[in-house]
Design a protein around this motif. Structure first.
Motif, short mmCIF file in Angstrom:
data_model
loop_
_atom_site.label_atom_id
_atom_site.label_comp_id
_atom_site.label_asym_id
_atom_site.label_seq_id
_atom_site.Cartn_x
_atom_site.Cartn_y
_atom_site.Cartn_z
N ALA A 88 4.15 9.42 -16.06
CA ALA A 88 4.89 10.26 -15.12
C ALA A 88 5.07 11.67 -15.67
N GLN A 89 4.94 12.66 -14.79
CA GLN A 89 5.22 14.05 -15.12
C GLN A 89 6.65 14.34 -14.66
N LEU A 90 7.62 14.12 -15.54
CA LEU A 90 9.02 14.19 -15.14
C LEU A 90 9.46 15.63 -14.94
N PRO A 91 10.32 15.89 -13.93
CA PRO A 91 10.85 17.24 -13.74
C PRO A 91 11.77 17.63 -14.88
N GLU A 92 11.90 18.94 -15.11
CA GLU A 92 12.73 19.43 -16.21
C GLU A 92 14.19 19.05 -16.05
N ASP A 93 14.65 18.89 -14.80
CA ASP A 93 16.06 18.58 -14.58
C ASP A 93 16.33 17.08 -14.49
N ALA A 94 15.38 16.25 -14.92
CA ALA A 94 15.60 14.80 -14.89
C ALA A 94 16.73 14.42 -15.84
N ARG A 95 17.67 13.64 -15.37
CA ARG A 95 18.80 13.16 -16.16
C ARG A 95 19.06 11.70 -15.78
N ASP A 96 19.60 10.94 -16.72
CA ASP A 96 19.94 9.54 -16.46
C ASP A 96 21.36 9.47 -15.91
N ILE A 137 0.84 -1.21 0.00
CA ILE A 137 0.00 0.00 0.00
C ILE A 137 0.87 1.25 0.00
N ILE A 138 1.88 1.26 0.87
CA ILE A 138 2.76 2.44 0.98
C ILE A 138 3.48 2.71 -0.34
N THR A 139 4.10 1.67 -0.90
CA THR A 139 4.91 1.88 -2.11
C THR A 139 4.05 2.29 -3.29
N LEU A 140 2.91 1.64 -3.49
CA LEU A 140 2.06 2.00 -4.62
C LEU A 140 1.50 3.40 -4.47
N SER A 141 1.10 3.79 -3.25
CA SER A 141 0.54 5.13 -3.08
C SER A 141 1.60 6.19 -3.31
N PHE A 142 2.83 5.96 -2.85
CA PHE A 142 3.92 6.89 -3.13
C PHE A 142 4.21 6.95 -4.63
N THR A 143 4.16 5.79 -5.29
CA THR A 143 4.39 5.76 -6.74
C THR A 143 3.35 6.60 -7.46
N PHE A 144 2.08 6.50 -7.04
CA PHE A 144 1.03 7.29 -7.68
C PHE A 144 1.28 8.79 -7.49
N VAL A 145 1.67 9.18 -6.28
CA VAL A 145 1.96 10.59 -6.03
C VAL A 145 3.15 11.04 -6.88
N GLY A 146 4.14 10.15 -7.05
CA GLY A 146 5.31 10.48 -7.85
C GLY A 146 5.01 10.67 -9.32
N LEU A 147 3.85 10.20 -9.77
CA LEU A 147 3.46 10.36 -11.17
C LEU A 147 2.70 11.65 -11.43
N THR A 148 2.33 12.36 -10.38
CA THR A 148 1.50 13.55 -10.55
C THR A 148 2.33 14.75 -11.00
N ASP A 161 16.70 9.91 -12.96
CA ASP A 161 16.26 8.92 -13.94
C ASP A 161 15.16 9.56 -14.78
N THR A 162 15.16 9.31 -16.08
CA THR A 162 14.17 9.94 -16.97
C THR A 162 12.99 9.03 -17.27
N ARG A 163 12.92 7.89 -16.58
CA ARG A 163 11.80 6.97 -16.82
C ARG A 163 10.85 6.86 -15.64
N GLY A 164 11.01 7.75 -14.66
CA GLY A 164 10.08 7.83 -13.55
C GLY A 164 10.12 6.65 -12.59
N ARG A 165 11.27 5.96 -12.49
CA ARG A 165 11.34 4.76 -11.65
C ARG A 165 11.92 5.03 -10.27
N MET A 166 12.57 6.17 -10.08
CA MET A 166 13.36 6.36 -8.88
C MET A 166 12.52 6.61 -7.62
N ILE A 167 11.34 7.21 -7.76
CA ILE A 167 10.51 7.45 -6.58
C ILE A 167 10.13 6.12 -5.94
#
Length: 390
Positions: free
Chosen positions: A190-198, A116-127, A319-325
């Motif tokens: 995912a709504q990636l931040p402008e400074d996202a880098r791999d 529950i914790i991880t999925l809910s944080f993941t959802f917030v990280g996609l906003t 990371d530019t694929r939204g996996r790090m959160i």
């Protein structure tokens, strides 16, 4: 018109915040719950910490599974299964509260809570507004935590551990009302931040180890704070009151991270948050007075919730694929899960000095580990992007 499963719809954001709070029902009141294990079950302090650690072990295992699972999952179905597992674990805990079976029941509950914790944080990280939504999430869970810690001694006296776990189960079942707003994996973007880098894999690994070290420190400290106050002779309700105040003030810490996000540089905020937290734990060495104990637990809690959005936001840009959160939250749960076990092994009678010193060491290690990829990321952002070929 936004669909209900759009990650930025009000229903989706609210469901993530509510589900995230349900995920930490027992963890956020863990200091008082550990003391409850001592008073209600007559466990020793190390045994009580290990019982809390068993649940957090389940949280860590399922968090890793949820964060590193491959695509194709139906998130609504997984969330429903996680709620059912957590509710079942708490029902079993209520039934088995006075037996050795409680250890297995808490492990089962932890498996559900972790997902529950991880999925809910993941959802917030996609906003689109991650920092703001994390702050609202922290504000709700801290409000619950403040009331829960303050009222725990009175509640346990009236209803016992069975009543507490039954209440947890009822709240988790009520959480099914939010599942219809959980985003589907295929729909989420995912709504990636402008400074996202791999960053290079080695730098990513160092960053995750930094998140792990920080949360090992937090897990150790959070599990023993109530016990530290009791050992200092402050009285159970006085300690509960101090932690209540700390939870209330921590809401301001979480909201401050939003208002200062565009003013205070992330690296400076992280340095202040981590070193300040280490100092608060160091000041608890010896036998602190009630005033000093209250000051330290308030500072610790405020800085924890102030710096967490900055850490997640910083690492999320590696990371530019939204996996790090999601992966950072998995490391967070591992650290919070292992923390009580490490603390239990370091307790010497009623002396918590070794716990506090090792906790401070983990804080300092986390800052050093996070600093390396933070500087690598800063250098990458400073390099202008190459123009596209015509």
């Amino acid at each position: 018109m936004l669909k209900p499963y759009d990650v930025n719809s009000p229903g989706a954001v609210l469901s993530a915040i509510i589900l995230g709070t349900l995920g930490v029902l027992s963890f956020i009141v863990q200091p008082a719950l550990v003391q409850g294990f001592v008073t209600q079950l007559k466990l020793s302090e190390p045994e009580a910490l290990n019982l809390a650690g068993i649940e957090m072990l389940g949280v860590a295992v399922s968090s890793i599974g949820a964060a590193f699972a491959t695509g194709g999952m139906n998130w609504r179905r997984v969330m429903a299964m996680a709620l059912a597992t957590a509710a079942a674990g708490n029902v079993l805990s209520a039934v088995l509260a006075d037996s050795s079976g409680l250890w297995i029941a808490r492990l089962i509950a932890g498996l559900g809570h972790g997902a529950i914790i991880t999925l809910s944080f993941t959802f917030v990280g996609l906003t689109a507004r991650v920092d703001r939504n994390i702050a609202w999430y922290l504000a709700l869970l801290l409000t619950y935590g403040a009331v829960g810690i303050w009222g725990m001694p009175m509640f346990l006296e009236g209803f016992g551990l069975s009543g507490l776990f039954a209440l947890f189960a009822v709240l988790l079942v009520a959480g099914f009302a939010t599942v219809g707003y959980v985003p589907r994996a295929a729909d989420a973007r995912a709504q990636l931040p402008e400074d996202a880098r791999d960053l290079a894999p080695a730098q990513v690994l160092i960053a995750l180890m930094g998140v792990l070290a920080y949360n090992l420190a937090q897990g150790m400290a959070w599990a023993v704070l109530f016990l530290v106050g009791i050992a200092a002779g402050l009285g159970e309700q006085a300690v509960a009151n101090a932690l209540f105040i700390s939870q209330v003030l921590a809401i301001a810490g979480a909201l401050a991270s939003v208002f200062l996000a565009g003013v205070l540089a992330r690296d400076r905020a992280i340095v202040i948050g981590i070193l300040g937290g280490a100092a608060c734990i160091a000041l608890l060495l010896g036998s602190p007075s009630l005033a000093l104990f209250t000051f330290c637990v308030c500072g610790f809690n405020v800085l924890w919730n102030f710096v967490l959005p900055f850490i997640l936001g910083t690492v999320g840009a590696f990371d530019t694929r939204g996996r790090m959160i999601g992966r950072s939250v998995a490391m967070q749960m591992v650290g919070l899960g292992l923390g009580p076990f490490i603390a239990a092994a370091l307790i010497d009678g009623n002396d918590y000095a070794r716990v506090e010193l090792v906790c401070v060491g983990f804080f300092l290690a986390s800052l050093m580990l996070l600093w390396v990829p933070m500087q690598a990321h800063r250098r990458m952002v400073a390099v202008p992007a190459l123009p596209l070929p015509h």
